[in-house]
Design a protein around this motif. Sequence first.
Motif, PDB file in Angstrom:
ATOM      1  N   ALA A   1       1.290  -1.454   0.372  1.00 34.33           N
ATOM      2  CA  ALA A   1       0.032  -0.123   0.055  1.00 34.33           C
ATOM      3  C   ALA A   1       0.802   0.900  -0.033  1.00 34.33           C
ATOM      4  CB  ALA A   1      -0.903  -0.024   0.722  1.00 34.33           C
ATOM      5  N   SER A   2       2.098   1.103   1.298  1.00 32.00           N
ATOM      6  CA  SER A   2       3.066   2.347   1.052  1.00 32.00           C
ATOM      7  C   SER A   2       3.630   2.852  -0.464  1.00 32.00           C
ATOM      8  CB  SER A   2       3.938   2.268   2.793  1.00 32.00           C
ATOM      9  OG  SER A   2       3.047   1.860   3.276  1.00 32.00           O
ATOM     10  N   GLU A   3       3.397   1.195  -1.614  1.00 35.95           N
ATOM     11  CA  GLU A   3       4.313   1.242  -2.899  1.00 35.95           C
ATOM     12  C   GLU A   3       2.958   1.817  -4.028  1.00 35.95           C
ATOM     13  OE1 GLU A   3       5.615  -2.054  -3.445  1.00 35.95           O
ATOM     14  OE2 GLU A   3       7.467  -1.740  -2.153  1.00 35.95           O
ATOM     15  N   ALA A   4       2.258   2.030  -3.125  1.00 42.41           N
ATOM     16  CA  ALA A   4       0.961   2.407  -4.285  1.00 42.41           C
ATOM     17  C   ALA A   4       0.689   3.341  -3.943  1.00 42.41           C
ATOM     18  CB  ALA A   4       0.125   1.377  -4.432  1.00 42.41           C
TER      19      ALA A   4
ATOM     20  N   PRO B   1      -3.912   4.172  -0.185  1.00 41.92           N
ATOM     21  CA  PRO B   1      -4.820   2.483  -0.108  1.00 41.92           C
ATOM     22  C   PRO B   1      -5.067   1.535   0.873  1.00 41.92           C
ATOM     23  CG  PRO B   1      -2.898   2.527  -1.757  1.00 41.92           C
ATOM     24  CD  PRO B   1      -2.472   3.893  -0.813  1.00 41.92           C
ATOM     25  N   ALA B   2      -5.767   1.193   1.431  1.00 39.09           N
ATOM     26  CA  ALA B   2      -7.241   0.737   2.700  1.00 39.09           C
ATOM     27  C   ALA B   2      -5.540  -0.051   2.809  1.00 39.09           C
ATOM     28  CB  ALA B   2      -8.049   0.063   2.976  1.00 39.09           C
TER      29      ALA B   2
ATOM     30  N   ALA C   1      -1.807  -8.088  -3.323  1.00 37.11           N
ATOM     31  CA  ALA C   1      -2.000  -7.035  -2.830  1.00 37.11           C
ATOM     32  C   ALA C   1      -1.410  -6.007  -3.795  1.00 37.11           C
ATOM     33  CB  ALA C   1      -1.548  -6.375  -1.538  1.00 37.11           C
ATOM     34  N   ARG C   2      -2.232  -5.297  -4.512  1.00 35.03           N
ATOM     35  CA  ARG C   2      -1.949  -4.992  -5.978  1.00 35.03           C
ATOM     36  C   ARG C   2      -2.722  -3.478  -6.188  1.00 35.03           C
ATOM     37  NH1 ARG C   2      -3.934 -10.165  -8.555  1.00 35.03           N
ATOM     38  NH2 ARG C   2      -6.042  -9.463  -8.743  1.00 35.03           N
TER      39      ARG C   2
ATOM     40  N   HIS D   1      -7.526   1.102  -9.927  1.00 30.07           N
ATOM     41  CA  HIS D   1      -7.945   0.877  -8.322  1.00 30.07           C
ATOM     42  C   HIS D   1      -6.818   0.475  -6.981  1.00 30.07           C
ATOM     43  CE1 HIS D   1      -9.456  -2.513 -10.662  1.00 30.07           C
ATOM     44  NE2 HIS D   1      -9.105  -2.931 -10.143  1.00 30.07           N
ATOM     45  N   TRP D   2      -6.798   0.090  -6.635  1.00 26.65           N
ATOM     46  CA  TRP D   2      -6.224  -0.546  -5.308  1.00 26.65           C
ATOM     47  C   TRP D   2      -6.800  -2.077  -5.344  1.00 26.65           C
ATOM     48  CZ3 TRP D   2      -1.878  -1.619  -2.800  1.00 26.65           C
ATOM     49  CH2 TRP D   2      -2.004  -2.767  -1.306  1.00 26.65           C
TER      50      TRP D   2
END
Length: 200
Positions: free
Chosen positions: A72-75, A83-84, A97-98, A109-110
């Motif tokens: 999430a941190s990378e995204a 991102p949640a 997770a992507r 979207h996440w």
Amino acid sequence: MSSTHEDAQPQTEQPTVRPVLTPGAAKRANASVTGMIMALAVSLLAIVPVWLLSGNSGAQVQRPTVNVSAVASEAKGAAGFSPAAPSLPAGYSANYARWVSGTSDGVNHWDVGWVTPQQQFVSIEQTAMANPTWITQQVNEAPITGTRSAGGITWTLYDKPGVEKSYVGKVGKTTVIVSGSGGFPEFDVVAAGVAATGGN
């Protein structure tokens, strides 16, 4: 008086005949044995890994650990929101997770999926670019059948026989869709976890 019969001749034993292989035949025989040994070795190499893997078939399946928070941190930069990465109770295991971008519908979207303690599946899709068409596609064209409350948010429930049910709700400035095969209690846990992240 002379005998009219000739003296009987002693019978001699016939020598035992032993087959002699020619060098070519011996080579072919050895090649057949070598081939059988090699085929047996190949069979064992194919069977041993299966046997080793099935040896622990009664044990709990070990799943790879997915660090949702790290992904999430990378995204975050690409997403434009956080991102949640909800903190879920023990027994919820993330298996992917992507960040999804460049799709034909144009909605980046996440996307995260979890296996639940009851061995069901629940996923989330989170975006700041939702539109009615995209939501309809993500809920498999299921109709609205009611609402659910989880994490202080009223979620719209989409459900129809033969497809996975879905919750759709606004979390911060994002739209979140919770979908899967899990039951309502499992959906509520995931939805509440996502709501607690704020969606900003």
